[in-house]
Structures are given as C-alpha cells and as structure tokens.
Design a protein around this motif. Structure first.
Motif, PDB file in Angstrom:
ATOM      1  N   LYS A 102       6.011   6.431  14.486  1.00  0.00           N
ATOM      2  CA  LYS A 102       5.872   5.686  13.213  1.00  0.00           C
ATOM      3  C   LYS A 102       7.376   5.852  12.419  1.00  0.00           C
ATOM      4  O   LYS A 102       7.688   5.046  11.836  1.00  0.00           O
ATOM      5  CB  LYS A 102       4.853   6.435  12.235  1.00  0.00           C
ATOM      6  CG  LYS A 102       4.691   5.801  10.927  1.00  0.00           C
ATOM      7  CD  LYS A 102       3.770   6.504   9.853  1.00  0.00           C
ATOM      8  CE  LYS A 102       3.874   6.318   8.492  1.00  0.00           C
ATOM      9  NZ  LYS A 102       3.043   6.884   7.574  1.00  0.00           N
ATOM     10  N   ARG A 118       0.750  -1.210   0.067  1.00  0.00           N
ATOM     11  CA  ARG A 118      -0.039   0.069   0.055  1.00  0.00           C
ATOM     12  C   ARG A 118       0.812   1.320  -0.206  1.00  0.00           C
ATOM     13  O   ARG A 118       0.322   2.145  -0.254  1.00  0.00           O
ATOM     14  CB  ARG A 118      -0.862  -0.076   1.244  1.00  0.00           C
ATOM     15  CG  ARG A 118      -2.058  -1.139   1.096  1.00  0.00           C
ATOM     16  CD  ARG A 118      -3.114  -0.924   2.144  1.00  0.00           C
ATOM     17  NE  ARG A 118      -2.987  -2.068   3.123  1.00  0.00           N
ATOM     18  CZ  ARG A 118      -3.361  -1.910   4.425  1.00  0.00           C
ATOM     19  NH1 ARG A 118      -4.085  -0.887   4.869  1.00  0.00           N
ATOM     20  NH2 ARG A 118      -3.294  -3.036   5.029  1.00  0.00           N
ATOM     21  N   GLY A 119       2.167   1.067   0.380  1.00  0.00           N
ATOM     22  CA  GLY A 119       2.910   2.254   0.486  1.00  0.00           C
ATOM     23  C   GLY A 119       3.201   2.832   1.630  1.00  0.00           C
ATOM     24  O   GLY A 119       2.152   2.761   2.594  1.00  0.00           O
ATOM     25  N   PRO A 120       4.161   4.021   1.835  1.00  0.00           N
ATOM     26  CA  PRO A 120       4.369   4.434   3.063  1.00  0.00           C
ATOM     27  C   PRO A 120       3.211   5.290   3.568  1.00  0.00           C
ATOM     28  O   PRO A 120       2.913   5.464   4.670  1.00  0.00           O
ATOM     29  CB  PRO A 120       5.580   5.276   2.990  1.00  0.00           C
ATOM     30  CG  PRO A 120       5.554   5.350   1.569  1.00  0.00           C
ATOM     31  CD  PRO A 120       5.072   4.104   0.910  1.00  0.00           C
ATOM     32  N   GLU A 121       2.434   6.006   2.516  1.00  0.00           N
ATOM     33  CA  GLU A 121       1.326   6.837   2.904  1.00  0.00           C
ATOM     34  C   GLU A 121       0.221   6.241   3.665  1.00  0.00           C
ATOM     35  O   GLU A 121      -0.600   6.816   4.519  1.00  0.00           O
ATOM     36  CB  GLU A 121       0.774   7.517   1.568  1.00  0.00           C
ATOM     37  CG  GLU A 121       1.816   8.341   1.108  1.00  0.00           C
ATOM     38  CD  GLU A 121       2.676   7.551   0.013  1.00  0.00           C
ATOM     39  OE1 GLU A 121       2.252   6.388  -0.276  1.00  0.00           O
ATOM     40  OE2 GLU A 121       3.698   7.836  -0.333  1.00  0.00           O
ATOM     41  N   LYS A 122      -0.200   4.973   3.420  1.00  0.00           N
ATOM     42  CA  LYS A 122      -0.970   4.216   3.985  1.00  0.00           C
ATOM     43  C   LYS A 122      -0.935   3.445   5.341  1.00  0.00           C
ATOM     44  O   LYS A 122      -1.719   2.696   5.647  1.00  0.00           O
ATOM     45  CB  LYS A 122      -1.676   3.233   3.091  1.00  0.00           C
ATOM     46  CG  LYS A 122      -2.239   3.817   1.935  1.00  0.00           C
ATOM     47  CD  LYS A 122      -3.357   4.362   2.059  1.00  0.00           C
ATOM     48  CE  LYS A 122      -3.859   4.902   0.573  1.00  0.00           C
ATOM     49  NZ  LYS A 122      -4.941   5.844   0.674  1.00  0.00           N
ATOM     50  N   SER A 136      11.921   6.600  -6.129  1.00  0.00           N
ATOM     51  CA  SER A 136      10.963   7.138  -4.916  1.00  0.00           C
ATOM     52  C   SER A 136      10.211   8.136  -5.479  1.00  0.00           C
ATOM     53  O   SER A 136       9.346   8.756  -4.857  1.00  0.00           O
ATOM     54  CB  SER A 136      11.803   7.470  -3.742  1.00  0.00           C
ATOM     55  OG  SER A 136      12.638   8.525  -4.012  1.00  0.00           O
ATOM     56  N   SER A 182      15.871   6.960   2.145  1.00  0.00           N
ATOM     57  CA  SER A 182      15.275   8.142   2.247  1.00  0.00           C
ATOM     58  C   SER A 182      16.090   9.327   2.970  1.00  0.00           C
ATOM     59  O   SER A 182      16.747   9.200   3.815  1.00  0.00           O
ATOM     60  CB  SER A 182      13.874   7.817   3.423  1.00  0.00           C
ATOM     61  OG  SER A 182      13.482   9.189   3.700  1.00  0.00           O
ATOM     62  N   SER A 193      -0.117   3.360   8.993  1.00  0.00           N
ATOM     63  CA  SER A 193      -0.134   4.152  10.488  1.00  0.00           C
ATOM     64  C   SER A 193      -0.200   2.907  11.577  1.00  0.00           C
ATOM     65  O   SER A 193      -0.044   1.868  11.172  1.00  0.00           O
ATOM     66  CB  SER A 193      -1.656   4.418  10.418  1.00  0.00           C
ATOM     67  OG  SER A 193      -2.529   3.356  10.434  1.00  0.00           O
ATOM     68  N   PRO A 204       4.973   7.673  -7.855  1.00  0.00           N
ATOM     69  CA  PRO A 204       3.979   7.328  -6.598  1.00  0.00           C
ATOM     70  C   PRO A 204       4.000   5.634  -6.228  1.00  0.00           C
ATOM     71  O   PRO A 204       3.998   5.715  -4.933  1.00  0.00           O
ATOM     72  CB  PRO A 204       2.553   7.587  -7.470  1.00  0.00           C
ATOM     73  CG  PRO A 204       2.863   8.116  -8.604  1.00  0.00           C
ATOM     74  CD  PRO A 204       4.400   8.087  -8.977  1.00  0.00           C
ATOM     75  N   ASP A 205       4.252   4.855  -6.945  1.00  0.00           N
ATOM     76  CA  ASP A 205       4.280   3.505  -6.311  1.00  0.00           C
ATOM     77  C   ASP A 205       5.704   2.885  -6.098  1.00  0.00           C
ATOM     78  O   ASP A 205       6.096   1.656  -5.650  1.00  0.00           O
ATOM     79  CB  ASP A 205       3.567   2.538  -7.387  1.00  0.00           C
ATOM     80  CG  ASP A 205       4.355   2.480  -8.739  1.00  0.00           C
ATOM     81  OD1 ASP A 205       5.177   3.145  -9.034  1.00  0.00           O
ATOM     82  OD2 ASP A 205       3.609   1.338  -9.629  1.00  0.00           O
TER      83      ASP A 205
END
Length: 195
Positions: A58, A30-34, A168, A113, A36, A171-172
C-alpha cells in the motif's frame, strides 16, 4: 497486428492505471484509512494479485499517487502562469497551488505527508521539481527586489506546506470554512503585496 511487447505494455499500463485511478477515487471519497489493496482491486475490477504485481504494498501505491499529484500540481502551476485572468505569474501560481489544495484535499495532504517524504527520495524530488515551477513565477515578479525573490519563493512554498499540514490534521482533510477563508485571505495578501 500488435507484437507481444506492445500488448504487454498496454496491459501493464491498463492494470496499473486502473489501480491508481481506483485508489485516487477511494482516497478522495473515503480517505486513506479506508484504502486497502483489496478495496482498490474491487473498485478497479482487477485481482488483488494483479495489484501486487505492480505495487509491492500500500505504501508504494500511495507513493505513486503522491508522485502523480505533484506532476498534476506542477502542470497546473505552469498552465495558470499563462492565464490572462491573473495580474502576474506569482499570483497565478499561488492560485493554482491553493485551487489544487481545495479541490484535492486528501491527495494534497498525501503529497506532503511527512511519513512518505521521509521514506522516499523520489517524492522529495517531485516536490522540488514542482517548487521550481513555482519559484520561476516568483523570481519573474518585478514587484520585489531581485535579491529577495528566491527567499520569498521558499517562504511562500513553506506557507503552502504549512497549509497542507493543517489540512491533514482534520479528519476529512478539509479546512473548516472559517479557517480556510482566513488562511487563504492572508496568503493572498502576502502574495499580492510583496513590497
């Protein structure tokens, strides 16, 4: 019968390992944005409070995923160096690096990152340890003069970091096939023709 200390260490490893495994799965799918802490807890089948017991936030969990990624990448680089499939250790190490990037794009992007690297010395040290495994392969390659091997290792590693940055930016975390083909073909040429 196990002592209390043994049971506690198993529980700690179990909860922590399950949280990291769930986070790794969420990152990959789902990626880092999803990601939590609540989503990780649900996926791991543990309470959110349990996660906070092992990870302050996180960012700390992401750091631990990146550290695990570097350990896995380093092991892969070392393992590929002994594979008879490759003509030399430098080629094998580069293939290990690129295979890892292709099969774990979100983790690969996370490992390099800029935000995490700038905040965590442990991550910079993990990258350096992984680089040393790669550098050993380049320095063992007799196709180039010995005085250029260390600098070549740094330059090729920087190329890998650049690829991570490009990945990076999508988006995916995956390079479009035409871009990936050109990058990996060019890198392969540089690695296989160092003279």
């Amino acid at each position: 019968m196990r002592s209390g200390a043994d049971v506690t260490s198993l529980e700690v490893g179990g909860v922590r390992a399950r949280a990291l495994s769930a986070a790794s799965h969420i990152l990959a799918t789902r990626g880092p944005e999803k990601m939590s802490l609540r989503a990780i807890a649900e996926s791991a089948g543990i309470g959110t409070t349990s996660i906070y017991h092992y990870f302050a936030n996180k960012d700390e969990l992401l750091l631990n995923l990146a550290l695990m990624g570097f350990r896995d990448l380093r092991r892969q680089i070392v393992r590929f160096q002994t594979s008879p499939e490759y003509d030399n250790a430098m080629q094998a190490s580069a293939r290990a690096f690129f295979d890892f990037a292709e099969t774990h794009p979100a983790l690969f992007s996370l490992m390099f990152s800029e935000r995490l690297m700038a905040r965590h010395e442990a991550l910079r040290e993990a990258e350096y340890d992984t680089f040393l495994a790669y550098q050993a392969a380049v320095e063992a390659d007799e196709r180039m003069p010995a005085e250029h091997r260390a600098n070549a290792a740094f330059a090729l590693w920087a190329l890998g970091r650049g690829i991570a940055a490009i990945m990076s930016s999508y988006p995916d975390g995956k390079l479009p096939p035409d871009v990936a083909e050109r990058i990996f073909a060019g890198a392969s040429y540089l690695i296989n023709h160092p003279d």
